[in-house]
Write an enzyme that holds these catalytic residues in place. Structure first.
Site, PDB file in Angstrom:
ATOM      1  N   PHE A  26       0.832  -1.196   0.000  1.00  0.00           N
ATOM      2  CA  PHE A  26       0.000   0.000   0.000  1.00  0.00           C
ATOM      3  C   PHE A  26       0.872   1.253   0.000  1.00  0.00           C
ATOM      4  O   PHE A  26       1.879   1.319   0.712  1.00  0.00           O
ATOM      5  CB  PHE A  26      -0.868   0.067   1.261  1.00  0.00           C
ATOM      6  CG  PHE A  26      -1.801  -1.086   1.471  1.00  0.00           C
ATOM      7  CD1 PHE A  26      -3.121  -1.022   1.040  1.00  0.00           C
ATOM      8  CD2 PHE A  26      -1.379  -2.228   2.146  1.00  0.00           C
ATOM      9  CE1 PHE A  26      -3.992  -2.073   1.264  1.00  0.00           C
ATOM     10  CE2 PHE A  26      -2.244  -3.285   2.374  1.00  0.00           C
ATOM     11  CZ  PHE A  26      -3.559  -3.201   1.931  1.00  0.00           C
ATOM     12  N   ASP A  27       0.442   2.259  -0.742  1.00  0.00           N
ATOM     13  CA  ASP A  27       0.929   3.611  -0.528  1.00  0.00           C
ATOM     14  C   ASP A  27       0.279   4.128   0.751  1.00  0.00           C
ATOM     15  O   ASP A  27      -0.689   3.547   1.253  1.00  0.00           O
ATOM     16  CB  ASP A  27       0.561   4.470  -1.732  1.00  0.00           C
ATOM     17  CG  ASP A  27       1.043   5.903  -1.604  1.00  0.00           C
ATOM     18  OD1 ASP A  27       2.061   6.141  -0.933  1.00  0.00           O
ATOM     19  OD2 ASP A  27       0.375   6.794  -2.171  1.00  0.00           O
ATOM     20  N   GLY A  28       0.781   5.250   1.279  1.00  0.00           N
ATOM     21  CA  GLY A  28       0.227   5.796   2.517  1.00  0.00           C
ATOM     22  C   GLY A  28      -0.842   6.841   2.274  1.00  0.00           C
ATOM     23  O   GLY A  28      -2.045   6.572   2.386  1.00  0.00           O
TER      24      GLY A  28
END
Length: 387
Positions: A232-234
Site C-alpha cells: 500500500f501507498d500511505g
C-alpha cells in the site's frame, strides 16, 4: 516511461494507438478505450490460441462445500476483465457490435480465457483460504471471491468453463447485462472491488467501498504461490489526503513543518484502511496458532514520505488504529518500482498514476486508487489521452 494502458484490454506493449471513447461496452465500462485499428489477433500479443476446456473439475472443501456469509467473510469482487485476458473479445464487440460479440462468445465458450492481472492475486487469496480451513475448519472468516461483469448471462458458460479450467474456487457471479454493479457490491458487503473501469471504481469509492483500477503491464513478475503479499501507498490510500494537500498547495518545507507540528495528531483514514484491517484480522488467526513467522499474509507500506521528517506520524496513526504493517519502506521521494520489484507483491495500491506506471514498468501488478487531490492532474491527463 512505459505507456500505461487505461484498460487491461490495451496491453502495455508500447503499441497502443490513438484512443477514442466508444459509447458502450460489453465489459466493465460503458465508455471503453477503442483503438483506431482493424481487428488483428497478432497485434494483441496473442501468439497462441487458448486451449479448449476438456473437462469440469469438482472443487470441494475438506469436510464439505460451504460458503461464508457476507458479514463474516472478506469479500473481494473482481471484474472478469482484470481476472482474465479478454482483448480478442473486446475487439469483436467494439468493431462488430453486441450481437456478433454474443455469437462469438457462444461459439468459443469451450475455450478458456487466459489469466489477467488479478489472477495471481486471486490464486493467493485461495491459498490463504486453504491454510485457514486447515486450522479453522468451521470458521467463515475467509476470503470470498465474487466475479463481477457487465456481460450478458450468455457469456456465463464461458466464464464458468474458464474458472473450472484454471481450478479456481469462485461460485458467486454477478452478471449485470450492462447495468452498474455498485448496488450489488453494497448488497454483498464488498470489502474490495477491482475493475478495469475507472469510473465504476470512483462510484464504488464514493459509496465507501474500497476499490481500485487494475492495469495489465507488459511483463508480469512471478510472485509467491504460498504467501499473499499486498503493498500500500500511505497518503490518499491508507490515510486521507490531508498531508498531500498541504504539499500540493505549499510545497515540501511546509509539508514537513505541518507533519512535525501534528505528529501526535492521527491522520484520518483513507479508502483502503478497511481492507488493511481485514488482512490484519486474518493474520491474527495465524498468529494465534503460532504462525507469525510463516504467516501466509504479508503487508507492506511503500511511501514517498521521509522517515525522520514525516514518517513518525504515519507509524503512530497505524499503531493507534491497532494495525500492524509487516514492512514499512520510507523512500523519501525515490522511485518505488525497484523496491516493489524486490517485494514482488500480488498487488500494489497507489493514488498517483506516476507511481502506478513506475511499478508496472518493473512488472508489478499495480492498481490505481482514484482518490484525493492527486486526481485533478490525473483526470486532465486521461482526458487528453482520449482525444
Amino acid at each position: 516511461m512505459v505507456k500505461m494502458s487505461l484498460d487491461p484490454v490495451e496491453v502495455m506493449s508500447g503499441q497502443v494507438k490513438e484512443l477514442t471513447v466508444s459509447p458502450s461496452s460489453n465489459g466493465d465500462s460503458k465508455g471503453p478505450w477503442k483503438e483506431k485499428e482493424e481487428f488483428d489477433q497478432d497485434n494483441l500479443g496473442l501468439t497462441t490460441k487458448p486451449k479448449p476446456v476438456t473437462g469440469r473439475r469438482a472443487r470441494k472443501v475438506e469436510g464439505g462445500i460451504f460458503f461464508p456469509k457476507p458479514e463474516n467473510a472478506v469479500t473481494i469482487a473482481v471484474s472478469s476483465r482484470v481476472l482474465f485476458r479478454t482483448e480478442r473479445e473486446q475487439k469483436v464487440f467494439e468493431q462488430k457490435g453486441v450481437e456478433e460479440y454474443l455469437r462469438y462468445q457462444v461459439e468459443h465458450e469451450n475455450e478458456p480465457f487466459a489469466p489477467g492481472p488479478a489472477f495471481p492475486f486471486v490464486k493467493a487469496l485461495e491459498a490463504v483460504n486453504t491454510r485457514l480451513r486447515e486450522m479453522y475448519p468451521l470458521s467463515e472468516e475467509l476470503f470470498d471471491i465474487i466475479l463481477v461483469t457487465y456481460n450478458h448471462a450468455h457469456v456465463g458458460i464461458r466464464l464458468i468453463n474458464t474458472i473450472n479450467h484454471h481450478n479456481l474456487f469462485i461460485e458467486r457471479f454477478c452478471m449485470t447485462g450492462g447495468s452498474s454493479p455498485i448496488g450489488y457490491l453494497k448488497a454483498w458487503q464488498t470489502n474490495l472491488y477491482l475493475s478495469a473501469d475507472a469510473e465504476k471504481v470512483r462510484e464504488a469509492l464514493a459509496e465507501g467501498i474500497a476499490a481500485a483500477t487494475m492495469f495489465m503491464p507488459e511483463k508480469l513478475t512471478e510472485v509467491s504461490e504460498t504467501q499473499l503479499r499486498v503493498a500500500f501507498d500511505g497518503d490518499a490510500v491508507l490515510f486521507s489526503d490531508e498531508s498531500e494537500r498541504i504539499f500540493k498547495a505549499h510545497g515540501l518545507d511546509k509539508f514537513f513543518e505541518h507533519e512535525r507540528e501534528n505528529e501526535d495528531t492521527l491522520l484520518d483514514h483513507g479508502p483502503l484502511k478497511g481492507f488493511l484491517e481485514n488482512l490484519g484480522k486474518l493474520q491474527k488467526k495465524f498468529y494465534a496458532k503460532g504462525h507469525r513467522l510463516d504467516c501466509p499474509i504479508r503487508t507492506y507500506l511503500v511511501t514517498a514520505r521521509s522517515a525522520a521528517s514525516s514518517g513518525i506520524r504515519a507509524l503512530k496513526t497505524l499503531r493507534a488504529w491497532g494495525l500492524e504493517i509487516d514492512e514499512a519502506l520510507f523512500l523519501a521521494g525515490a522511485p518505488k518500482g525497484p523496491m516493489l520489484e524486490k517485494i514482488r507483491p500480488h498487488i500494489y495500491f497507489d493514488d498517483q498514476m506516476f507511481h502506478v506506471e513506475g511499478a508496472a514498468e518493473m512488472g508489478t501488478a499495480a492498481a490505481h486508487v482514484p482518490y484525493g487531490i492527486a486526481q485533478k492532474n490525473t483526470y486532465k491527463k486521461s482526458t487528453n489521452l482520449g482525444k
